[in-house]
Design a protein around this motif. Structure first.
Motif, PDB file in Angstrom:
ATOM      1  N   LEU A 214      -5.952   0.251   6.127  1.00  0.00           N
ATOM      2  CA  LEU A 214      -6.275  -1.176   6.190  1.00  0.00           C
ATOM      3  C   LEU A 214      -6.625  -1.720   4.807  1.00  0.00           C
ATOM      4  CD1 LEU A 214      -6.819  -3.809   7.623  1.00  0.00           C
ATOM      5  CD2 LEU A 214      -9.099  -2.953   8.228  1.00  0.00           C
ATOM      6  N   ARG A 215      -7.393  -0.970   4.044  1.00  0.00           N
ATOM      7  CA  ARG A 215      -7.748  -1.433   2.691  1.00  0.00           C
ATOM      8  C   ARG A 215      -6.498  -1.576   1.825  1.00  0.00           C
ATOM      9  NH1 ARG A 215     -12.248   2.005   3.650  1.00  0.00           N
ATOM     10  NH2 ARG A 215     -11.213   3.769   2.621  1.00  0.00           N
ATOM     11  N   LEU A 216      -5.550  -0.667   1.993  1.00  0.00           N
ATOM     12  CA  LEU A 216      -4.298  -0.753   1.241  1.00  0.00           C
ATOM     13  C   LEU A 216      -3.508  -1.997   1.646  1.00  0.00           C
ATOM     14  CD1 LEU A 216      -3.243   3.003   1.438  1.00  0.00           C
ATOM     15  CD2 LEU A 216      -3.866   1.771  -0.652  1.00  0.00           C
ATOM     16  N   LEU A 217      -3.475  -2.284   2.933  1.00  0.00           N
ATOM     17  CA  LEU A 217      -2.770  -3.472   3.407  1.00  0.00           C
ATOM     18  C   LEU A 217      -3.420  -4.743   2.871  1.00  0.00           C
ATOM     19  CD1 LEU A 217      -2.164  -2.399   7.116  1.00  0.00           C
ATOM     20  CD2 LEU A 217      -0.382  -2.795   5.406  1.00  0.00           C
ATOM     21  N   GLU A 218      -4.727  -4.765   2.859  1.00  0.00           N
ATOM     22  CA  GLU A 218      -5.451  -5.964   2.419  1.00  0.00           C
ATOM     23  C   GLU A 218      -5.211  -6.259   0.941  1.00  0.00           C
ATOM     24  OE1 GLU A 218      -9.224  -6.026   5.535  1.00  0.00           O
ATOM     25  OE2 GLU A 218      -9.395  -4.917   3.645  1.00  0.00           O
ATOM     26  N   ARG A 219      -4.972  -5.237   0.158  1.00  0.00           N
ATOM     27  CA  ARG A 219      -4.690  -5.490  -1.260  1.00  0.00           C
ATOM     28  C   ARG A 219      -3.191  -5.453  -1.565  1.00  0.00           C
ATOM     29  NH1 ARG A 219      -3.774  -1.125  -4.563  1.00  0.00           N
ATOM     30  NH2 ARG A 219      -4.362   0.968  -3.860  1.00  0.00           N
ATOM     31  N   GLN A 220      -2.388  -5.529  -0.488  1.00  0.00           N
ATOM     32  CA  GLN A 220      -0.928  -5.621  -0.606  1.00  0.00           C
ATOM     33  C   GLN A 220      -0.339  -4.452  -1.402  1.00  0.00           C
ATOM     34  OE1 GLN A 220      -0.518  -9.596  -2.292  1.00  0.00           O
ATOM     35  NE2 GLN A 220      -0.379 -10.492  -0.248  1.00  0.00           N
ATOM     36  N   ALA A 221      -0.801  -3.273  -1.083  1.00  0.00           N
ATOM     37  CA  ALA A 221      -0.322  -2.066  -1.766  1.00  0.00           C
ATOM     38  C   ALA A 221       1.137  -1.789  -1.419  1.00  0.00           C
ATOM     39  CB  ALA A 221      -1.187  -0.872  -1.368  1.00  0.00           C
ATOM     40  N   THR A 222       1.826  -1.137  -2.331  1.00  0.00           N
ATOM     41  CA  THR A 222       3.218  -0.750  -2.095  1.00  0.00           C
ATOM     42  C   THR A 222       3.263   0.507  -1.226  1.00  0.00           C
ATOM     43  OG1 THR A 222       3.314   0.689  -4.038  1.00  0.00           O
ATOM     44  CG2 THR A 222       3.845  -1.656  -4.352  1.00  0.00           C
ATOM     45  N   PHE A 223       4.450   0.815  -0.747  1.00  0.00           N
ATOM     46  CA  PHE A 223       4.618   2.026   0.048  1.00  0.00           C
ATOM     47  C   PHE A 223       4.296   3.260  -0.786  1.00  0.00           C
ATOM     48  CE2 PHE A 223       7.547   5.478   1.475  1.00  0.00           C
ATOM     49  CZ  PHE A 223       6.890   5.774   2.668  1.00  0.00           C
ATOM     50  N   GLU A 224       4.686   3.237  -2.049  1.00  0.00           N
ATOM     51  CA  GLU A 224       4.403   4.373  -2.924  1.00  0.00           C
ATOM     52  C   GLU A 224       2.893   4.582  -3.071  1.00  0.00           C
ATOM     53  OE1 GLU A 224       8.410   3.189  -3.202  1.00  0.00           O
ATOM     54  OE2 GLU A 224       6.607   1.961  -3.572  1.00  0.00           O
ATOM     55  N   GLU A 225       2.155   3.486  -3.146  1.00  0.00           N
ATOM     56  CA  GLU A 225       0.695   3.595  -3.236  1.00  0.00           C
ATOM     57  C   GLU A 225       0.119   4.156  -1.938  1.00  0.00           C
ATOM     58  OE1 GLU A 225      -0.852   0.118  -6.187  1.00  0.00           O
ATOM     59  OE2 GLU A 225       0.190  -0.566  -4.369  1.00  0.00           O
ATOM     60  N   MET A 237       5.547   7.459   8.362  1.00  0.00           N
ATOM     61  CA  MET A 237       5.680   6.112   7.802  1.00  0.00           C
ATOM     62  C   MET A 237       6.863   6.075   6.836  1.00  0.00           C
ATOM     63  SD  MET A 237       4.310   3.018   7.742  1.00  0.00           S
ATOM     64  CE  MET A 237       2.577   3.191   8.229  1.00  0.00           C
ATOM     65  N   THR A 238       7.637   4.991   6.905  1.00  0.00           N
ATOM     66  CA  THR A 238       8.748   4.785   5.979  1.00  0.00           C
ATOM     67  C   THR A 238       8.500   3.516   5.175  1.00  0.00           C
ATOM     68  OG1 THR A 238      10.030   3.446   7.544  1.00  0.00           O
ATOM     69  CG2 THR A 238      10.339   5.850   7.630  1.00  0.00           C
ATOM     70  N   ALA A 239       9.287   3.326   4.135  1.00  0.00           N
ATOM     71  CA  ALA A 239       9.141   2.114   3.323  1.00  0.00           C
ATOM     72  C   ALA A 239       9.418   0.868   4.164  1.00  0.00           C
ATOM     73  CB  ALA A 239      10.084   2.172   2.124  1.00  0.00           C
ATOM     74  N   ASP A 240      10.440   0.929   5.029  1.00  0.00           N
ATOM     75  CA  ASP A 240      10.748  -0.206   5.897  1.00  0.00           C
ATOM     76  C   ASP A 240       9.597  -0.505   6.851  1.00  0.00           C
ATOM     77  OD1 ASP A 240      13.183  -0.917   4.887  1.00  0.00           O
ATOM     78  OD2 ASP A 240      14.382   0.070   6.433  1.00  0.00           O
ATOM     79  N   ARG A 241       9.059   0.550   7.437  1.00  0.00           N
ATOM     80  CA  ARG A 241       7.963   0.363   8.393  1.00  0.00           C
ATOM     81  C   ARG A 241       6.727  -0.199   7.695  1.00  0.00           C
ATOM     82  NH1 ARG A 241       7.473  -0.430  13.809  1.00  0.00           N
ATOM     83  NH2 ARG A 241       5.325  -0.044  14.420  1.00  0.00           N
ATOM     84  N   TRP A 242       6.453   0.289   6.502  1.00  0.00           N
ATOM     85  CA  TRP A 242       5.311  -0.215   5.743  1.00  0.00           C
ATOM     86  C   TRP A 242       5.487  -1.707   5.443  1.00  0.00           C
ATOM     87  CZ3 TRP A 242       0.510   1.097   4.825  1.00  0.00           C
ATOM     88  CH2 TRP A 242      -0.190   0.468   3.791  1.00  0.00           C
ATOM     89  N   GLY A 243       6.698  -2.094   5.095  1.00  0.00           N
ATOM     90  CA  GLY A 243       6.960  -3.503   4.834  1.00  0.00           C
ATOM     91  C   GLY A 243       6.762  -4.353   6.077  1.00  0.00           C
ATOM     92  N   PHE A 244       7.198  -3.842   7.227  1.00  0.00           N
ATOM     93  CA  PHE A 244       7.041  -4.565   8.489  1.00  0.00           C
ATOM     94  C   PHE A 244       5.561  -4.743   8.840  1.00  0.00           C
ATOM     95  CE2 PHE A 244       6.756  -4.505  13.189  1.00  0.00           C
ATOM     96  CZ  PHE A 244       7.523  -5.626  13.479  1.00  0.00           C
ATOM     97  N   ILE A 245       4.797  -3.674   8.699  1.00  0.00           N
ATOM     98  CA  ILE A 245       3.364  -3.746   8.991  1.00  0.00           C
ATOM     99  C   ILE A 245       2.672  -4.711   8.031  1.00  0.00           C
ATOM    100  CG2 ILE A 245       1.216  -2.421   9.012  1.00  0.00           C
ATOM    101  CD1 ILE A 245       2.878  -0.001   9.906  1.00  0.00           C
ATOM    102  N   SER A 246       3.050  -4.657   6.768  1.00  0.00           N
ATOM    103  CA  SER A 246       2.436  -5.538   5.770  1.00  0.00           C
ATOM    104  C   SER A 246       2.644  -7.010   6.110  1.00  0.00           C
ATOM    105  CB  SER A 246       3.015  -5.241   4.382  1.00  0.00           C
ATOM    106  OG  SER A 246       2.727  -3.909   3.983  1.00  0.00           O
ATOM    107  N   LYS A 247       3.804  -7.328   6.691  1.00  0.00           N
ATOM    108  CA  LYS A 247       4.091  -8.715   7.075  1.00  0.00           C
ATOM    109  C   LYS A 247       3.278  -9.159   8.287  1.00  0.00           C
ATOM    110  CE  LYS A 247       8.979  -9.090   5.659  1.00  0.00           C
ATOM    111  NZ  LYS A 247       9.204  -7.700   5.197  1.00  0.00           N
ATOM    112  N   ASN A 248       2.941  -8.218   9.163  1.00  0.00           N
ATOM    113  CA  ASN A 248       2.475  -8.606  10.492  1.00  0.00           C
ATOM    114  C   ASN A 248       1.092  -8.113  10.901  1.00  0.00           C
ATOM    115  OD1 ASN A 248       4.985  -9.975  11.565  1.00  0.00           O
ATOM    116  ND2 ASN A 248       5.863  -7.984  11.026  1.00  0.00           N
ATOM    117  N   TYR A 249       0.407  -7.351  10.053  1.00  0.00           N
ATOM    118  CA  TYR A 249      -0.821  -6.701  10.501  1.00  0.00           C
ATOM    119  C   TYR A 249      -1.955  -7.684  10.800  1.00  0.00           C
ATOM    120  CZ  TYR A 249      -3.313  -7.226   6.032  1.00  0.00           C
ATOM    121  OH  TYR A 249      -3.959  -7.738   4.929  1.00  0.00           O
TER     122      TYR A 249
END
Length: 379
Positions: A214-225, A237-249
């Protein structure tokens, strides 16, 4: 005097009759499977275009001889879902057809050859997509534009009210919908840990991992981070999935649900749902919709999140055999009939009908067998 039958010939006869018996039984089983997977409706592939995008869909029409039908528009839950949900929707579509309603669904972007990538979508994107499909349907001469509603499961709980805010709908059937993305995630995590019999130490570690995410999402961290923070263990977790979660969490349906006031809503909840806190969902729907909506709540104590019978979903073999030989039996008892009845009652005016109506109707609440206060969920 009867001729003697040689041992070799006797063995051949036994083998032949065994083969014939096996073929007859196999043919019978194939016939049963084909019969059980034949549905009383006509399906046609359709193409819907909106904003430069193309939706590959399926329109299922009742075989009742009528020229106009109401329409149930399907909004998928999470995951790479095709138009028929691997044929899992078809028993529900048939129930709709028996009530005089057609059904419309489409492949998610990137699924079954459809263009695009569903991971790129926000909940608003999904709502825009569905609104475009409704506009397409209203232009068809065989669809009654005043009787178009929505059916959505799980993740669709964040999409359904957004659609209703964009275009009038006559009803909504919400199956196991969530309210708040983050709360649902924590509920699901703890429920799965309890189901696994996790130790206190493991539970603490998993919760800490979730908090880090959650802390990573809140600071808009990349998948690599994210991968680095997880010490290289992406855990699926994949890069695509991380991007989807970042848009919608941050999704939360509470305020959006106000768009459903005055709209007949059938809220369908399962007793063995470890994905969604059904108690919280029901409280929120009542809080937002009771003042100006037509809310019907149905509980299925023996069902899982997907509204399948728990006794069947627990076994892959049972799921496969039931899907082959009795697909209608996959679902919780009464689930298909209650949806058919809900749609039929709409036509009889048993619910508030127009999407703009603010008339309050009686709320039928079917109580579950037991409420576990410690788990804060229906069981």
């Amino acid at each position: 005097m009867c001729p003697k039958i040689r041992p070799g010939r006797r063995g051949l006869r036994i083998a032949v009759w065994s083969l014939v018996t096996a073929l007859v039984v196999t043919a019978g089983l194939v016939g049963v499977a084909l019969w059980q997977n034949s549905y009383d409706m006509d399906e046609q592939r359709v193409t819907i275009r909106h904003g430069g995008h193309t939706l590959n869909g399926v329109l299922a029409i009742p075989r009742d001889g009528r020229k106009h039908h109401g329409l149930v528009v399907y909004v998928h839950g999470d995951g790479p879902v095709d138009a028929t949900h691997d044929d899992g929707y078809k028993p529900i579509w048939e129930a709709n057809a028996k009530a005089g309603y057609a059904s419309l669904s489409w492949d998610k972007p990137g699924v079954a050859g459809a263009p695009g990538n569903w991971f790129d979508q926000s909940m608003d994107d999904r709502a825009n997509e569905a609104a475009a499909a409704i506009a397409w349907a209203r232009a068809r001469p065989d669809i009654d534009g005043d009787r178009i509603g929505l059916w959505g499961a799980s993740q669709a709980g964040w999409v359904l009210p957004k659609i209703a805010a964009k275009t009038p709908v006559s009803f909504v059937i919400a199956v196991s919908p969530a309210i708040n993305w983050l709360q649902q995630g924590r509920y699901n995590l703890l429920a799965e840990l309890r189901a696994d019999g996790a130790s206190a130490a493991r539970t603490k570690a998993e919760v800490a991992k979730s908090d880090t995410t959650l802390r990573l999402l809140e600071r808009q961290a990349t998948f690599e981070e994210y991968v680095k923070a997880m010490r290289g263990d992406a855990d699926g977790m994949t890069a695509d999935r991380w991007g989807f979660i970042s848009k919608n969490y941050t999704a939360d349906a509470t305020q959006d649900l106000r768009a459903l006031r005055g709209v007949p809503v059938l809220l369908t909840l399962a007793g063995h749902d470890i994905n969604v806190d059904t108690a919280d969902t029901e409280r929120t729907y009542h809080k937002v919709l009771d003042a100006g909506g037509a809310l019907t709540v149905k509980h299925y104590p023996d069902a899982t999140h997907s509204l399948l019978k728990q006794s069947i979903e627990q076994s892959d073999l049972k799921i496969t055999l039931t899907a082959l030989f009795s697909p209608h039996s996959l679902f919780a008892d009464g689930f298909l009939d209650s949806q058919r009845q809900f749609l039929k009652e709409l036509g009889r005016g048993s619910h508030a009908t127009p999407a703009s109506s603010a008339r309050v109707v009686h709320v039928h609440v079917y109580r579950p067998v037991h409420f576990d206060a410690n788990a804060d969920t229906w069981c």
